[in-house]
Design a protein around this motif. Sequence first.
Motif, short mmCIF file in Angstrom:
data_model
loop_
_atom_site.label_atom_id
_atom_site.label_comp_id
_atom_site.label_asym_id
_atom_site.label_seq_id
_atom_site.Cartn_x
_atom_site.Cartn_y
_atom_site.Cartn_z
N PHE A 38 0.80 -1.22 0.00
CA PHE A 38 0.00 0.00 0.00
C PHE A 38 0.83 1.27 0.00
O PHE A 38 0.35 2.33 -0.37
CB PHE A 38 -0.95 0.02 1.20
N ASN A 39 2.09 1.20 0.40
CA ASN A 39 2.90 2.42 0.48
C ASN A 39 4.01 2.47 -0.56
O ASN A 39 4.91 3.28 -0.47
CB ASN A 39 3.50 2.56 1.88
N ASP A 40 3.94 1.62 -1.58
CA ASP A 40 4.95 1.60 -2.64
C ASP A 40 4.46 2.42 -3.83
O ASP A 40 3.67 1.95 -4.64
CB ASP A 40 5.22 0.15 -3.07
N PHE A 41 4.93 3.66 -3.90
CA PHE A 41 4.53 4.55 -4.99
C PHE A 41 5.63 4.65 -6.06
O PHE A 41 5.45 5.32 -7.05
CB PHE A 41 4.23 5.95 -4.46
N LYS A 42 6.76 4.00 -5.85
CA LYS A 42 7.90 4.12 -6.77
C LYS A 42 7.99 2.95 -7.75
O LYS A 42 8.60 3.08 -8.79
CB LYS A 42 9.21 4.19 -5.98
N LEU A 78 -8.53 2.65 -0.07
CA LEU A 78 -8.31 3.82 -0.91
C LEU A 78 -6.82 4.05 -1.18
O LEU A 78 -6.42 4.25 -2.33
CB LEU A 78 -8.92 5.07 -0.24
N LEU A 79 -5.99 3.97 -0.17
CA LEU A 79 -4.55 4.18 -0.35
C LEU A 79 -3.91 3.09 -1.22
O LEU A 79 -3.13 3.42 -2.12
CB LEU A 79 -3.84 4.28 1.00
N PRO A 80 -4.22 1.80 -1.02
CA PRO A 80 -3.67 0.80 -1.94
C PRO A 80 -4.13 1.01 -3.39
O PRO A 80 -3.35 0.76 -4.32
CB PRO A 80 -4.19 -0.53 -1.40
N CYS A 81 -5.35 1.48 -3.59
CA CYS A 81 -5.83 1.74 -4.95
C CYS A 81 -5.05 2.89 -5.60
O CYS A 81 -4.65 2.80 -6.76
CB CYS A 81 -7.32 2.08 -4.94
N ILE A 82 -4.83 3.94 -4.85
CA ILE A 82 -4.07 5.08 -5.38
C ILE A 82 -2.63 4.65 -5.68
O ILE A 82 -2.08 5.00 -6.72
CB ILE A 82 -4.11 6.27 -4.40
N ALA A 83 -2.03 3.88 -4.78
CA ALA A 83 -0.66 3.40 -5.00
C ALA A 83 -0.60 2.51 -6.25
O ALA A 83 0.35 2.60 -7.03
CB ALA A 83 -0.17 2.64 -3.78
N LYS A 118 1.52 12.03 -11.68
CA LYS A 118 0.60 13.09 -11.23
C LYS A 118 -0.72 13.03 -11.98
O LYS A 118 -1.68 13.69 -11.60
CB LYS A 118 1.25 14.45 -11.39
N LEU A 119 -0.77 12.23 -13.03
CA LEU A 119 -2.00 12.05 -13.80
C LEU A 119 -3.10 11.42 -12.94
O LEU A 119 -4.28 11.52 -13.27
CB LEU A 119 -1.72 11.18 -15.03
N VAL A 120 -2.69 10.81 -11.83
CA VAL A 120 -3.67 10.20 -10.93
C VAL A 120 -4.62 11.26 -10.34
O VAL A 120 -5.74 10.94 -9.94
CB VAL A 120 -2.96 9.39 -9.82
N LEU A 121 -4.21 12.52 -10.34
CA LEU A 121 -5.07 13.59 -9.83
C LEU A 121 -6.28 13.82 -10.72
O LEU A 121 -7.26 14.43 -10.28
CB LEU A 121 -4.27 14.88 -9.68
N ILE A 122 -6.24 13.31 -11.96
CA ILE A 122 -7.42 13.42 -12.83
C ILE A 122 -8.58 12.63 -12.24
O ILE A 122 -9.73 12.92 -12.52
CB ILE A 122 -7.05 12.93 -14.25
N GLY A 123 -8.29 11.64 -11.41
CA GLY A 123 -9.33 10.85 -10.76
C GLY A 123 -10.19 11.65 -9.81
O GLY A 123 -11.25 11.19 -9.39
#
Length: 107
Positions: free
Chosen positions: A11-15, A65-70, A84-89
């Motif tokens: 859930f905390n791996d954004f890289k 929610l956080l795992p989905c965003i990640a 940053k395209l995730v902000l379109i959501g």
Amino acid sequence: MKHYIEILKRFNDFKGEANYSEFACFAAYHCVIICVLLFLGYAVVHPLAIKVINTLSGLFIVGTLLPCIALFVRRLNALGRNPKLVLIGLVPVVGLAYLFFICLKKD
């Protein structure tokens, strides 16, 4: 189900990166679980049971929610798109649908 649990653990791996099968399996399982919870909310007639199911549904959605965003960020990284395209959501229905269809593209 293996991909679903693995993505919840990361859930905390954004890289990192997520391949198509991870994203598709997670999306399918997630939609099925949410549909089952919503169906239970409508099928049950006892007021206390309705409150319990609705509370569990809300906690599940907020908890994942956080795992989905990640996962969306990792999938965008794998496709070579800007994370940053995730902000379109944040745009109500259209933005999330657009983001979902971008992430469903094969590698």
